[in-house]
Enzyme design. Sequence first.
Site, PDB file in Angstrom:
ATOM      1  N   PRO A  48      -8.961 -56.017  62.091  1.00  0.00           N
ATOM      2  CA  PRO A  48     -10.052 -56.511  61.261  1.00  0.00           C
ATOM      3  C   PRO A  48      -9.922 -58.010  61.066  1.00  0.00           C
ATOM      4  CG  PRO A  48      -8.711 -54.914  60.087  1.00  0.00           C
ATOM      5  CD  PRO A  48      -7.947 -55.353  61.274  1.00  0.00           C
ATOM      6  N   GLU A  49     -11.038 -58.665  61.133  1.00  0.00           N
ATOM      7  CA  GLU A  49     -11.095 -60.071  60.782  1.00  0.00           C
ATOM      8  C   GLU A  49     -11.777 -60.163  59.421  1.00  0.00           C
ATOM      9  OE1 GLU A  49     -12.511 -62.364  64.184  1.00  0.00           O
ATOM     10  OE2 GLU A  49     -11.910 -60.758  65.528  1.00  0.00           O
ATOM     11  N   LYS A  93      -7.582 -62.733  55.907  1.00  0.00           N
ATOM     12  CA  LYS A  93      -7.636 -61.359  56.397  1.00  0.00           C
ATOM     13  C   LYS A  93      -6.817 -60.407  55.526  1.00  0.00           C
ATOM     14  CE  LYS A  93      -7.990 -63.170  61.104  1.00  0.00           C
ATOM     15  NZ  LYS A  93      -7.299 -63.301  62.406  1.00  0.00           N
ATOM     16  N   ARG A 151      -4.893 -64.685  74.805  1.00  0.00           N
ATOM     17  CA  ARG A 151      -5.989 -63.906  74.236  1.00  0.00           C
ATOM     18  C   ARG A 151      -7.200 -63.976  75.155  1.00  0.00           C
ATOM     19  NH1 ARG A 151      -5.249 -63.140  68.825  1.00  0.00           N
ATOM     20  NH2 ARG A 151      -6.464 -61.292  69.261  1.00  0.00           N
TER      21      ARG A 151
END
Length: 315
Positions: A2-3, A59, A301
């Site tokens: 989750p961001e 976060k 990434r």
Amino acid sequence: MPELPEVEYTARQLRSSVVGTTIRDALVFWERTIGHPELATFLLKVADRRIEAIRRRGKYLVLDLEGDLFLSIHRRMTGNLFLLPAGWEIDTSLRETDPVAWSTRGPSFLATSAVDLVEGSSYSVDLAKTWYCRVCFNLADGRRLLYTDPRKFGRIELWPRDCEAVAFKGVGPEPLSTAFNAKQLTQALAGRKSAIKQVLLAQEAVAGLGNIYADEALYLASIHPLRRADSLSPTEIELLYQGIVSVLTLGIEHGGTSFSGYRDLWGEAGDNYDHMKVYQQDGKRCLRCGALIERIVLAQRGTHFCPGCQKLTVE
DNA sequence: ATTTAGACCTGTCAGC
DNA sequence: TGCTGACAGGTCTAAA
């Protein structure tokens, strides 16, 4: 996983459902999920605490508890929170029958005879998927707040209220705060030689962006992810500021981005994945210029951008 | 002082 | 069918 939008969405759901409730006790099925303090102290201190407020910091999901303590929950890649209604039993039999499977999967959940099965089956949490439960907070009213996390990266910590500086070390300004603006972003990017995307992911310049929303924000601002952070023009920083606020706000409105794991407090997927412009859209056409979206690897990434509208060099 | 690879973990999916 | 490798919403730490 989750961001900021996913954490914020969960925080809002928790705020309207558990504030005022007391945590009776906690069950921990994977010890390393508890990052602070050491387990015995954590269990002792979290028990019989009233939940006074719910917050978010970057976060981190924050539960303020009575006695000037707060729980911080960081879900990392695959962590989720589910609020289980009263009437479900935790089945820990796997612990004895198959210790190896128990270590990875944790407990399962069984309806008690007293449970209204219609209510149970309409509940969106797929109980087969609530395996990987790492921590269970038993609430005084019989409900359970489950922390599930297949990959075990997430961390839950308990801190005194005056230790926020330690608990949230390195977390920069809140992008959705009224105090955050392009000027602040300009100062945060000054002198940063790294690629702008790396700076966004590092949390220090601005909190809450992860791989999805960083790619999306850079696309909205038409900035190549490899651009040096200190090379952005004032106009580009203004666009980036607006892009960040925009993608995060829309992410919250759409209930978060779910492409496999993320679910909200009730087990529902968010809709935001349907609104991705570049993230995991490589091979598709850019909605602005028609070029093919590309995927590169930046700082290990996956990074997605439009080579047509996000140029690396000025022409 | 920065960058970068590795570590932490498990699941899924594509390709052979 | 299996096996292998790549990849996944994140962050910390050790090595270069």
